[in-house]
Motif scaffolding. Structure first.
Motif, PDB file in Angstrom:
ATOM      1  N   ARG A  19       6.806  -0.682  -0.697  1.00 48.50           N
ATOM      2  CA  ARG A  19       5.559  -1.258  -0.148  1.00 48.50           C
ATOM      3  C   ARG A  19       5.549  -2.778  -0.279  1.00 48.50           C
ATOM      4  NH1 ARG A  19       3.768   3.425  -2.350  1.00 48.50           N
ATOM      5  NH2 ARG A  19       3.000   2.515  -4.285  1.00 48.50           N
ATOM      6  N   LYS A  23       5.623  -5.294   2.857  1.00 47.07           N
ATOM      7  CA  LYS A  23       4.506  -6.240   3.021  1.00 47.07           C
ATOM      8  C   LYS A  23       5.018  -7.671   3.196  1.00 47.07           C
ATOM      9  CE  LYS A  23      -0.040  -6.972   1.234  1.00 47.07           C
ATOM     10  NZ  LYS A  23      -1.092  -6.253   0.584  1.00 47.07           N
ATOM     11  N   GLU A  26       6.742  -7.991   6.676  1.00 46.14           N
ATOM     12  CA  GLU A  26       5.741  -8.024   7.747  1.00 46.14           C
ATOM     13  C   GLU A  26       4.929  -9.317   7.723  1.00 46.14           C
ATOM     14  OE1 GLU A  26       3.593  -4.370   7.111  1.00 46.14           O
ATOM     15  OE2 GLU A  26       5.097  -3.190   8.209  1.00 46.14           O
TER      16      GLU A  26
END
Length: 136
Positions: A19, A23, A26
């Motif tokens: 994650r 993150k 992105e």
């Protein structure tokens, strides 16, 4: 100007780390899409299926591979992937990303010609940006 990396791959069983990495990638707009696998077996099955169906646009430009995973670890994945890697008409940059600071692991990774680098978790944002810039 070089184009942005279209596809990257994370092979890691640590959900929290995935994650975080996702993150960062992105937020920094480092690539268009991500493939995520929780172990080497899931990922090698995916790549072998692509070869059978000739979907090379689904082959990542960059792969981040953890070493310690269940079912098939990173070393086993790399060994299997090395046997099919040259069948793709694309240069794929492989990076080992591990929490291990064991010199044996680091030396083994650096002895493999298809491994670009060995990164120790947590990977810094600047390291990721540099990797994606090289790949684009």
């Amino acid at each position: 100007m070089k184009k942005k990396t279209s596809l990257a791959c994370i092979i890691d069983d640590d959900g929290m780390y995935i994650r975080l990495l996702k993150k960062i990638i992105e937020a920094r707009k480092l690539c268009d899409n991500l493939l995520i696998f929780n172990n080497g077996k899931e990922s090698i099955d995916y790549f072998e299926a692509i070869l059978k169906n000739l979907h090379e646009e689904e082959v990542p430009d960059i792969m981040f591979i953890d070493l310690n995973m269940p079912i098939m670890d990173g070393w086993e994945f790399i060994e299997r992937f090395t046997k099919i890697e040259n069948k793709f008409n694309k240069l794929i940059s492989l990076y080992i990303v591990s929490s291990s600071i064991n010199p044996v692991d680091i030396d083994r990774a650096k002895s493999l010609s298809n491994i670009k680098d060995y990164l120790v978790k947590p990977v810094r944002i600047t390291e990721l940006e540099t990797i994606f810039k090289k790949s684009a």
